[in-house]
Design a protein around this motif. Structure first.
Motif, PDB file in Angstrom:
ATOM      1  N   ASP A 291       0.854  -1.194   0.000  1.00 15.98           N
ATOM      2  CA  ASP A 291       0.000   0.000   0.000  1.00 15.98           C
ATOM      3  C   ASP A 291       0.889   1.243   0.000  1.00 15.98           C
ATOM      4  O   ASP A 291       2.113   1.162   0.175  1.00 15.98           O
ATOM      5  N   ASP A 293       2.246   4.769   1.365  1.00 13.73           N
ATOM      6  CA  ASP A 293       2.428   5.516   2.615  1.00 13.73           C
ATOM      7  C   ASP A 293       1.986   6.966   2.431  1.00 13.73           C
ATOM      8  O   ASP A 293       2.290   7.602   1.420  1.00 13.73           O
ATOM      9  N   ARG A 294       1.249   7.484   3.417  1.00 15.99           N
ATOM     10  CA  ARG A 294       0.773   8.876   3.447  1.00 15.99           C
ATOM     11  C   ARG A 294      -0.138   9.201   2.255  1.00 15.99           C
ATOM     12  O   ARG A 294      -0.177  10.334   1.777  1.00 15.99           O
ATOM     13  N   GLU A 334      -4.486  -0.166  -1.644  1.00 14.66           N
ATOM     14  CA  GLU A 334      -3.947  -1.469  -1.280  1.00 14.66           C
ATOM     15  C   GLU A 334      -3.950  -2.399  -2.494  1.00 14.66           C
ATOM     16  O   GLU A 334      -4.945  -2.496  -3.227  1.00 14.66           O
ATOM     17  N   SER A 375       5.082   0.688   0.804  1.00  8.58           N
ATOM     18  CA  SER A 375       5.542  -0.345   1.728  1.00  8.58           C
ATOM     19  C   SER A 375       4.937  -1.663   1.312  1.00  8.58           C
ATOM     20  O   SER A 375       3.848  -1.709   0.716  1.00  8.58           O
ATOM     21  N   TYR A 400       2.585  -4.456   7.789  1.00  5.64           N
ATOM     22  CA  TYR A 400       2.467  -3.639   8.994  1.00  5.64           C
ATOM     23  C   TYR A 400       3.849  -3.446   9.629  1.00  5.64           C
ATOM     24  O   TYR A 400       4.199  -2.345  10.085  1.00  5.64           O
ATOM     25  N   LYS A 403       5.875  -0.860   7.665  1.00  3.72           N
ATOM     26  CA  LYS A 403       5.490   0.518   7.963  1.00  3.72           C
ATOM     27  C   LYS A 403       6.098   0.978   9.288  1.00  3.72           C
ATOM     28  O   LYS A 403       6.559   2.116   9.427  1.00  3.72           O
ATOM     29  N   HIS A 404       6.114   0.075  10.250  1.00  5.04           N
ATOM     30  CA  HIS A 404       6.683   0.441  11.546  1.00  5.04           C
ATOM     31  C   HIS A 404       8.203   0.527  11.478  1.00  5.04           C
ATOM     32  O   HIS A 404       8.833   1.146  12.352  1.00  5.04           O
ATOM     33  N   ARG A 407       8.594   2.863   6.838  1.00  9.24           N
ATOM     34  CA  ARG A 407       7.906   3.046   5.551  1.00  9.24           C
ATOM     35  C   ARG A 407       8.908   3.025   4.383  1.00  9.24           C
ATOM     36  O   ARG A 407      10.105   3.141   4.575  1.00  9.24           O
TER      37      ARG A 407
END
Length: 421
Positions: A291, A293-294, A334, A375, A400, A403-404, A407
């Protein structure tokens, strides 16, 4: 449907015949008006509509018979009453519709026969008018062919499609009309000529799907009815009625495409994903979950048009870099790519990095995409009943983690973790 005033004009030397002829009843939809004629100028020009002339004149009446025949026109009827058959000239034989030999006992027979012929001509005219009106009112192409494949008659819609006049179509074959040399035709998938033989062999109406090349060079799809024409038990030709369904076909193709593909990006949608999984035979699969980011920030600051452009940009990269995968837009920003046929996480990972780097470069070059990145998470495993959703969740978990991790990167969910679950 029609009514005809039949003017029955006798030369002066035959006016005694009026007494006999006036007793004979007109044919249906005809009325009679009797008179004698002294000159061809007695015939008006032009002849009013719904008026016809039957001229009965002796071979030596002194009238200009060729002029009379010319004035009464193609619908008129000229009978030469021959008192002396040997005096009938060649010209008179050529212009006469009938030659009646003098006989008191046959006058009524000749006259009734002429009335029948005139009525039959009118009925034939009516049938032809009905036919022409009907076929030319149709938006579908209509044609009649003989057994040699030559066009006997076509309608206006047919001429419009082939860009030819009727006189240029009559008597011509398929190859000439459609501007396709026979040698070229035989090398293509066109079946129009072949289906004529199929219809004749079937001896009944057949519904066919055909393709033809129009005068503008475009290929048209036709839904065609073809029917043999019988003379007793013998087939003497065929009639065809074809509707151009090219637009309808394209419309259905578009509906089919929209049902299985995302309209904005051209990637598969959930319907296509379900169909893919239903037909899937492999037991091993790798899933890449991605997906942007931002993405919401771009939509909020620059509008949805900017967001759509970003979605198209990442989709084009996905199709290019992962052209061996089933690429699906799950929704919003996504995406997933499903790999089978021996692909594994180790072979996929370098390509994911290429995607991330190339998209990052695109975002740097476009101010509207400022802050965007992609990401991704990768997972693989054995696929069985109900396990696709579990594998997809593992790829989502890896996304997930990416992203953590900051990203604009990817994370792999190890195979062992999936097996333990």
């Amino acid at each position: 449907m029609y009514s005809v005033k039949l003017h029955i004009c006798l030369s002066e030397d035959l006016k005694k015949k009026l007494e006999i002829l006036e007793k004979i009843q007109p044919k249906p939809r005809f009325t009679h008006e009797f008179s004698t004629i002294k000159s061809s100028s007695d015939i008006p020009t032009p002849i009013p509509d719904e008026n016809q002339y039957l001229i009965i004149a002796s071979e030596n009446c002194g009238l200009n018979l060729p002029e009379l025949k010319n004035r009464i026109g193609k619908n008129g009827f000229l009978a030469i009453y021959a008192r002396d058959a040997d005096k009938i000239t060649g010209e008179q034989k050529q212009i006469a519709d009938e030659i009646w030999l003098e006989s008191v006992n046959l006058d009524d027979f000749y006259f009734e026969k002429a009335l029948n012929l005139i009525a039959e001509r009118k009925e034939a005219w009516l049938q032809k008018t009905w036919l022409q009106t009907m076929i030319n009112s149709s938006p579908d192409m209509i044609w009649f062919k003989d057994m040699d494949g030559l066009h006997l008659e076509v309608n206006d819609a047919f001429c419009e499609v082939v860009d030819k006049q009727k006189d240029d179509v009559r008597g011509k074959d398929h190859y000439y009309i459609w501007n396709i040399p026979k040698e070229i035709y035989e090398q293509t998938g066109y079946v129009c000529v072949q289906t004529e033989d199929d219809v004749v062999a079937a001896r009944k109406t057949c519904l066919l799907d055909e393709e033809v090349m129009k005068a503008d060079g475009n290929l048209s799809k036709l839904k065609t009815y073809k029917t043999p024409i019988f003379d007793g038990e013998t087939i003497i030709g065929t009639v065809g009625i074809a509707r151009d369904v090219t637009k309808e076909y394209e419309y259905l193709q578009n509906i089919e495409h929209l049902a299985h593909y995302d309209q904005l990006t051209g990637l598969a949608n959930r319907n296509q994903l379900d169909a893919f999984l239903d037909k899937l035979k492999t037991t091993h699969m790798s899933i890449l979950y991605m997906d942007l980011d931002r993405f919401k920030q771009v939509n909020d600051e620059h509008g949805h048009q900017a967001g759509d452009k970003a979605l198209v940009a990442i989709s084009e990269l996905i199709k290019e870099i992962f052209n061996d995968a089933m690429n699906v837009r799950i929704g919003g920003d996504e995406f997933i790519s499903i790999f089978t046929d021996g692909a594994n996480m180790q072979s996929i990972a370098p390509r994911v990095q290429i995607l991330i780097d190339r998209f990052f470069k695109i975002c740097q070059e476009n101010p509207l995409f400022n802050g965007l990145s992609v990401s991704a998470g990768i997972a693989e495993g054995q696929i069985g009943h109900g396990s696709f959703d579990l594998l997809l969740q593992r790829a989502d978990d890896a996304l997930y983690k990416a992203k953590h991790a900051g990203r604009g990167t990817y994370c792999i969910n190890p195979w062992e973790d999936f097996e333990q679950k």
